[in-house]
Write a protein that holds these residues in place. Structure first.
Motif, PDB file in Angstrom:
ATOM      1  N   VAL A  81       0.840  -1.194   0.000  1.00  0.00           N
ATOM      2  CA  VAL A  81       0.000   0.000   0.000  1.00  0.00           C
ATOM      3  C   VAL A  81       0.874   1.243   0.000  1.00  0.00           C
ATOM      4  O   VAL A  81       0.696   2.169  -0.786  1.00  0.00           O
ATOM      5  CB  VAL A  81      -0.915  -0.007   1.237  1.00  0.00           C
ATOM      6  N   GLU A  82       1.880   1.228   0.873  1.00  0.00           N
ATOM      7  CA  GLU A  82       2.748   2.384   1.032  1.00  0.00           C
ATOM      8  C   GLU A  82       3.505   2.666  -0.270  1.00  0.00           C
ATOM      9  O   GLU A  82       3.686   3.809  -0.657  1.00  0.00           O
ATOM     10  CB  GLU A  82       3.722   2.086   2.185  1.00  0.00           C
ATOM     11  N   ARG A  83       3.903   1.595  -0.942  1.00  0.00           N
ATOM     12  CA  ARG A  83       4.717   1.789  -2.135  1.00  0.00           C
ATOM     13  C   ARG A  83       3.860   2.258  -3.312  1.00  0.00           C
ATOM     14  O   ARG A  83       4.266   3.087  -4.081  1.00  0.00           O
ATOM     15  CB  ARG A  83       5.411   0.477  -2.471  1.00  0.00           C
ATOM     16  N   ARG A 136       6.850   1.124   8.970  1.00  0.00           N
ATOM     17  CA  ARG A 136       8.095   1.693   8.462  1.00  0.00           C
ATOM     18  C   ARG A 136       9.254   1.109   9.267  1.00  0.00           C
ATOM     19  O   ARG A 136       9.435   1.443  10.425  1.00  0.00           O
ATOM     20  CB  ARG A 136       8.055   3.216   8.613  1.00  0.00           C
ATOM     21  N   PHE A 137      10.028   0.201   8.678  1.00  0.00           N
ATOM     22  CA  PHE A 137      11.169  -0.375   9.399  1.00  0.00           C
ATOM     23  C   PHE A 137      12.334   0.600   9.311  1.00  0.00           C
ATOM     24  O   PHE A 137      13.330   0.326   8.662  1.00  0.00           O
ATOM     25  CB  PHE A 137      11.556  -1.726   8.785  1.00  0.00           C
ATOM     26  N   VAL A 143      -7.140  -3.652   9.210  1.00  0.00           N
ATOM     27  CA  VAL A 143      -6.992  -2.582  10.204  1.00  0.00           C
ATOM     28  C   VAL A 143      -5.555  -2.089  10.236  1.00  0.00           C
ATOM     29  O   VAL A 143      -5.285  -0.898  10.108  1.00  0.00           O
ATOM     30  CB  VAL A 143      -7.403  -3.070  11.610  1.00  0.00           C
ATOM     31  N   LEU A 144      -4.624  -3.019  10.405  1.00  0.00           N
ATOM     32  CA  LEU A 144      -3.230  -2.608  10.549  1.00  0.00           C
ATOM     33  C   LEU A 144      -2.608  -2.244   9.211  1.00  0.00           C
ATOM     34  O   LEU A 144      -1.755  -1.373   9.126  1.00  0.00           O
ATOM     35  CB  LEU A 144      -2.422  -3.728  11.210  1.00  0.00           C
ATOM     36  N   GLY A 145      -3.040  -2.935   8.139  1.00  0.00           N
ATOM     37  CA  GLY A 145      -2.431  -2.684   6.849  1.00  0.00           C
ATOM     38  C   GLY A 145      -2.987  -1.452   6.160  1.00  0.00           C
ATOM     39  O   GLY A 145      -2.274  -0.741   5.474  1.00  0.00           O
ATOM     40  N   LEU A 146      -4.270  -1.181   6.336  1.00  0.00           N
ATOM     41  CA  LEU A 146      -4.914  -0.098   5.588  1.00  0.00           C
ATOM     42  C   LEU A 146      -5.589   0.935   6.477  1.00  0.00           C
ATOM     43  O   LEU A 146      -5.966   1.996   6.022  1.00  0.00           O
ATOM     44  CB  LEU A 146      -5.997  -0.677   4.646  1.00  0.00           C
ATOM     45  N   GLY A 147      -5.789   0.601   7.752  1.00  0.00           N
ATOM     46  CA  GLY A 147      -6.547   1.497   8.611  1.00  0.00           C
ATOM     47  C   GLY A 147      -8.037   1.392   8.366  1.00  0.00           C
ATOM     48  O   GLY A 147      -8.795   2.299   8.705  1.00  0.00           O
ATOM     49  N   ILE A 148      -8.496   0.286   7.760  1.00  0.00           N
ATOM     50  CA  ILE A 148      -9.920   0.103   7.457  1.00  0.00           C
ATOM     51  C   ILE A 148     -10.477  -1.021   8.326  1.00  0.00           C
ATOM     52  O   ILE A 148      -9.985  -2.141   8.270  1.00  0.00           O
ATOM     53  CB  ILE A 148     -10.114  -0.239   5.970  1.00  0.00           C
TER      54      ILE A 148
END
Lengths: 184, 316, 532
Positions: free
Chosen positions: C157-159, C379-380, C347-352
């Motif tokens: 998602v972030e990328r 973010r590592f 939830v954790l991956g998208l906030g949905i």
């Protein structure tokens, strides 16, 4: 259910029309889009416009959805019963809000020092009067209404449970306010 | 002339003594409600809660902190209208609510409708970019903007958006200004590459120390503490600044003794970095700044006028 | 910090975090105590007909926050408690289903089909053991799926997702939810639309709070607590109370349960149910990862697949599904429990959030602050510590510990929770109502918020009354703000491009997907009704 869907669908479409053509135009600060700082931005009216449009679409879909004709009628009696429950809750909340200050007024008639509820809201017993009476009214009232009779035992249980809630919520937590003490 | 000054000093000394003794006398007549104009959680909310806690331990008052967020503090200012004036209701917000928030008239309030009490600190406002972009100075940023696409710039309040716009206009570059939700939202968008730059109010300090973010411009009327060489807005030809104070204020016509006592006791707490509140301000904002009384009133009056000019300038 | 360091730091945050008390000189970590308490609460609540896990999560959240305060240290204990409830409730829901033929939670309905016949055959303890084993296995499997998938989803998602794509993704999630769980797509859309309208009141960027009718009461908007607790809890209480009135008096069914024969679960039996558990765990995990589809569907699907498998392999004389087959209990319980871990992937991956339990996890992180679920969490970063990532691994540790509690003590608590089945609903429900009001007031001390809660409660009651799921309303209310913000940001950042949603293939794909889900659901509905 078939009839019900028509009612809901029509209601949704009507509400959406009111929203789109009366409420949003009259009651938003900026239109669908606004020009600020030489730049076009989305205005405050756009998001609600989309929401009301979705409502209209949902209502329209419900009207065209073919549904099986089932015989489940919506009866009036349960509605009345729930209406009575809501009335009990409203009464309980009103009691919660006004019982404390009301008692103070009465106490002042009988010669207590002239003061304000606001200043007493963290002192015993003032801080519990509204919550206790309101809580007993809600629990006792709903349980009695549902059982169809008023029993001393129900009121007693309601009282004990409300005191239990006070002990659970107010006593261990310093910053937590019971209704209505945060309104002052 | 000399005599006049001496008289003035005497009068001033007298008035300080008078308010001080007035302040000594004041105790709240009942429990206090302290509004906090920020959502729960986060540094600004903790600041208010820690100050409340310290006031309770020092003076034995009963204080209930209550979050009243919204519209950069305007919702809380409205809450003050009609509130009791005996010092039992006041709140922590930002000065922007009183200047920019009230300047255009829609709020139906002016700064005269509240009683300023004391500031706690000046927000460390800086124009920040991610270090990964490679821009070291504002000139680098401008050069990049001229060379390529218009920059995507975030703003956390409308006042900041206006100043950002004027800064870009002055530099002759195009920026797409986007409102973002709070310092946290800005940092997330910067890290994720959704935005190129933006003014942040203190939340960026750790990122700058870690070398992930770079401060290009100071938004305040004084240099930044981490990047003292960065230019001020005035150096870039922008005749406005983003001096945003965290400050306490109460309802209009608040009891003078209460105002004085609160100003005195809160400033003692925030200036003392052995208290939790003081330590937090030291860590997040580089220290407390407690301005009260006439100096504070003068600041607010001046920035109210300047906010009107800013609105005018940004809407042209 | 390297990824492994993050994992280690997360575990340490739980184990060496603040201690609750000392036991024989050894400090007992607060988070673990809270997880334990949450699991116990969850089992009790799940075992009580009329109460559900999300209700307990909703009521305890404001009280926990007032107790632990608004700081980052509060996150792990509070989330630990909530996750404990979530995990305990699915386990507890099986108890009344098996013993009394009344499901404690809706998703335990399928458990009654084989669980109750087992009880009638005198094998209630064995049935409970099967339920326990399957439930906890499914849950653990689902958690492992979460640990593995969430970081990858987030990184993708972030990328690849910018403001426009994020907006499109939110639209896709909402239409998916509307299409799948509204009772019908039309009702689902109405539910979503009402949620959006409610959350847009009082918001906006202008100084004038929109749609506030000029009142101060609406200027601040409806808070998330009043809307969600109102629709979900007060609405449910009113509806339950009405049903209670329908069924004159049902509480106090005091059948005696007599067990006979060997109640132990043999190795052969465990091997026999293992494939059912495995199959259902996979089904439940996949369903849990999709937003909006709840545990009830997972249980139904797991049961159907289990029955199909059982029909093919059933030895002569063994009970079929519905006649008291332990495989039936295993298939349902593994399926409905394996939803709880994987529903945290979105939830954790998208906030949905995908279901009511996930809504309260988001609400908790929202209220406490310092942790914003969503892709940026993963973010590592090496130079500075990303505290949110440490918290995620702390959360995973807490989840594993909750599983451990379920494995070890869960069975015993299930048997103890039997008493809750007899709780008199007539008194219990108003107490839940008063507790809800108290909890809302704790978070937002003004009577106005109680009136709003009651108002939303009536809305929730009416929605249930006409078979409209309130869940799309709730999820739309939670996501509405971010939907509008990301759309504004996408629009501004693209320099006012009105077609920003069509600026990339990914967002076009998401938008097409949302249209397709609604159309498919509509056609499904039509074929259903023509067949009927």
């Amino acid at each position: 259910m078939y009839r019900l869907n028509i009612y809901i669908g029509t209601g949704a479409v009507l509400l959406a029309l009111v929203g789109l053509f009366l409420w949003i135009p009259q009651d938003t600060g900026t239109g669908l889009i606004v020009r600020v700082r030489r730049q076009v931005s989305i205005g405050d009216a756009l998001a609600p416009t989309i929401a009301f449009t979705l409502l209209a679409i949902g209502g329209a879909l419900l009207l065209i959805e073919r549904r099986k004709h089932s015989s489940t009628d919506v009866m009036l009696a349960p509605f009345l019963h729930t209406g009575a429950l809501v009335a009990v809750i409203i009464l309980g909340l009103l009691l919660m809000r006004h019982a404390g200050p009301g008692f103070l007024l009465v106490a002042e008639w009988f010669g207590a020092t002239d003061t304000e509820y606001r200043l007493l809201r963290e002192t015993f017993p003032w801080k519990y009067i509204g919550y206790f009476l309101g809580g007993v009214a809600i629990i006792g009232g709903m349980a009695s209404l549902s059982a169809g009779r008023l029993q001393a035992r129900t009121v007693l249980i309601a009282g004990v449970v409300t005191i239990g809630l006070v002990a659970l919520v107010d006593v261990p937590f310093d910053d937590l306010l019971l209704p209505p003490n945060g309104d002052y | 002339m000399k005599k006049f000054l001496a008289l003035g000093a005497l009068a001033l000394g007298y008035s300080i003594a008078a308010t001080a003794s007035l302040a000594e006398d004041w105790t709240p007549p009942g429990p206090i409600t302290m509004h906090i104009a920020f959502p729960p959680g986060g540094g600004s909310d903790s600041q208010g809660r820690l100050i409340a806690e310290e006031l309770e331990t020092r003076y034995g008052w009963t204080i209930t902190p209550q979050n009243t967020p919204g519209k950069a503090g305007l919702i809380m200012a409205k809450e003050m209208q009609g509130a009791p004036t005996d010092g039992t209701v006041f709140g922590l917000g930002i000065s922007e609510a009183l200047d920019y928030g009230m300047a255009d008239g829609t709020a139906g309030m002016t700064p005269d409708d509240v009683t300023p009490i004391v500031t706690t600190t000046l927000a460390e406002v800086a124009f920040v970019v991610p270090a990964s972009k490679g821009w070291k100075t504002f000139d680098d940023f401008v050069a990049a903007a001229m060379a390529g696409e218009p920059m995507r710039v975030g703003a956390i309040t409308p006042k900041i958006a206006d100043v950002t716009y004027l800064m870009g206009k002055e530099a002759g570059i195009e920026m797409n200004i986007t409102m973002v939700q709070g310092g946290r939202g800005m940092l997330n968008a910067l890290y994720a590459g959704d935005l190129d730059a933006g003014f942040v109010a203190g939340a960026h300090s750790r990122g700058v120390e870690a070398g992930e973010l770079v401060e290009l411009v100071s938004g305040m009327s004084r240099p930044l503490s981490l990047t003292p060489d960065a230019p001020l807005l005035a150096d870039l030809g922008v005749p406005f600044n983003l001096d945003i104070y965290f400050m306490y204020f109460g309802p209009k016509d608040m009891d003078g003794a209460a105002q004085a006592k609160l100003a005195q006791s809160i400033s003692e707490i925030v200036l003392d970095d052995t208290t939790k509140a003081g330590a937090l301000l030291e860590a997040n904002f580089g220290g407390a700044e407690a301005i009260s009384g006439e100096a504070l009133q003068a600041f607010i009056d001046a920035s109210f006028v300047s906010a009107k000019d800013l609105m005018q300038a940004a809407s042209e | 910090m390297q990824p492994l360091d993050y994992i280690a730091a997360g575990i340490q945050a739980v184990i060496f975090g603040p201690a609750a008390f000392e036991l024989l000189g050894v400090p007992v970590p607060l988070t673990l105590v809270m997880v334990f308490a949450g699991v116990v609460t969850g089992i009790l609540v799940g075992a009580t007909p009329g109460l559900a896990g999300p209700m307990a999560m909703a009521i305890s959240l404001p009280i926990l926050i007032s107790f632990f305060g608004y700081n980052v240290e509060a996150l792990l204990p509070v989330l630990g408690f909530l996750i404990g409830i979530m995990k305990g409730a699915t386990l507890g829901g099986a108890v009344p289903a098996i013993l009394f033929n009344t499901p404690g939670t809706p998703d335990a309905y399928m458990t009654t089909l084989d669980g109750y016949p087992l009880t009638k055959k005198g094998q209630s303890r064995k049935a409970l053991k099967v339920a326990h084993l399957s439930s906890v296995s499914g849950d653990t499997f689902s958690d492992i799926a979460l640990f593995v998938c969430a970081p990858f989803v987030a990184l993708m998602v972030e990328r690849h997702l910018d403001f426009p794509e994020k907006t499109a993704l939110l639209i896709l999630s909402l239409s998916f939810i509307a299409a799948v769980i509204g009772g019908s797509p039309g009702k689902g859309l109405i539910s979503v639309a009402l949620g959006l309208i409610a959350v847009f009141i009082g918001g906006g960027e202008d100084f004038y709070p929109r749609l506030s009718l000029g009142t101060d009461a609406l200027a601040g908007g409806f808070s998330i607590m009043t809307a969600i607790l109102g629709v979900l809890i007060v609405g449910a209480v009113l509806k339950e109370y009405e049903d209670l009135w329908h069924r004159s008096n049902l509480s106090g069914t005091c059948e005696r349960i007599v067990d006979n024969g060997d109640q132990r679960l043999t190795r052969a039996e465990i091997l026999r149910i293992a494939p059912y558990i495995g199959q259902s765990s996979i089904v439940g995990t996949i369903i849990g990862a999709l937003p909006g589809i709840g545990t009830t569907l997972a249980a139904a699907l797991g049961y159907q697949l289990g029955r199909a498998r059982h029909e093919r392999r059933r030895p002569e004389g063994a009970p079929a599904f519905g006649e008291g087959a332990i495989e039936g209990v295993a298939a349902t319980e593994a399926a409905n429990s394996s939803v709880s871990g994987s529903n945290l992937i979105p939830v954790l991956g998208l906030g949905i959030p995908g279901n009511a339990a996930a809504v309260f996890i988001i609400l908790a992180t929202d209220s406490i602050g310092g942790f914003t679920p969503g892709p940026s969490v993963f973010r590592f970063s090496e130079s500075v510590v990303n505290t949110e990532l440490v918290l995620v691994f702390g959360l995973f540790t807490a989840m594993l510990f909750a599983n451990l509690v379920n494995w070890t003590f869960g069975g015993a608590f299930m048997r103890a929770a039997t008493v809750m089945v007899r709780a008199p609903k007539r008194t219990l429900l108003p107490v839940v109502l008063l507790l809800t009001f108290t909890a809302v007031y704790a978070q937002e001390p003004s009577m106005e918020s109680l009136w709003f809660t009651l108002g939303f409660g009536i809305l929730g009651y009416l929605m249930r009354k006409v078979d409209m799921s309130p869940l799309p309303f709730v999820i739309a209310f939670v996501l509405g703000g971010s939907l509008e913000n990301s759309a504004r940001q996408a629009f501004s950042a693209t320099g006012g491009d009105p077609y920003f949603l069509f600026s990339s293939w990914i967002s076009i794909f998401f938008l097409a997907g949302s249209v397709v889900t609604v159309v498919l659901a509509l056609r499904q509905k039509r074929t259903d009704s023509t067949q009927a």
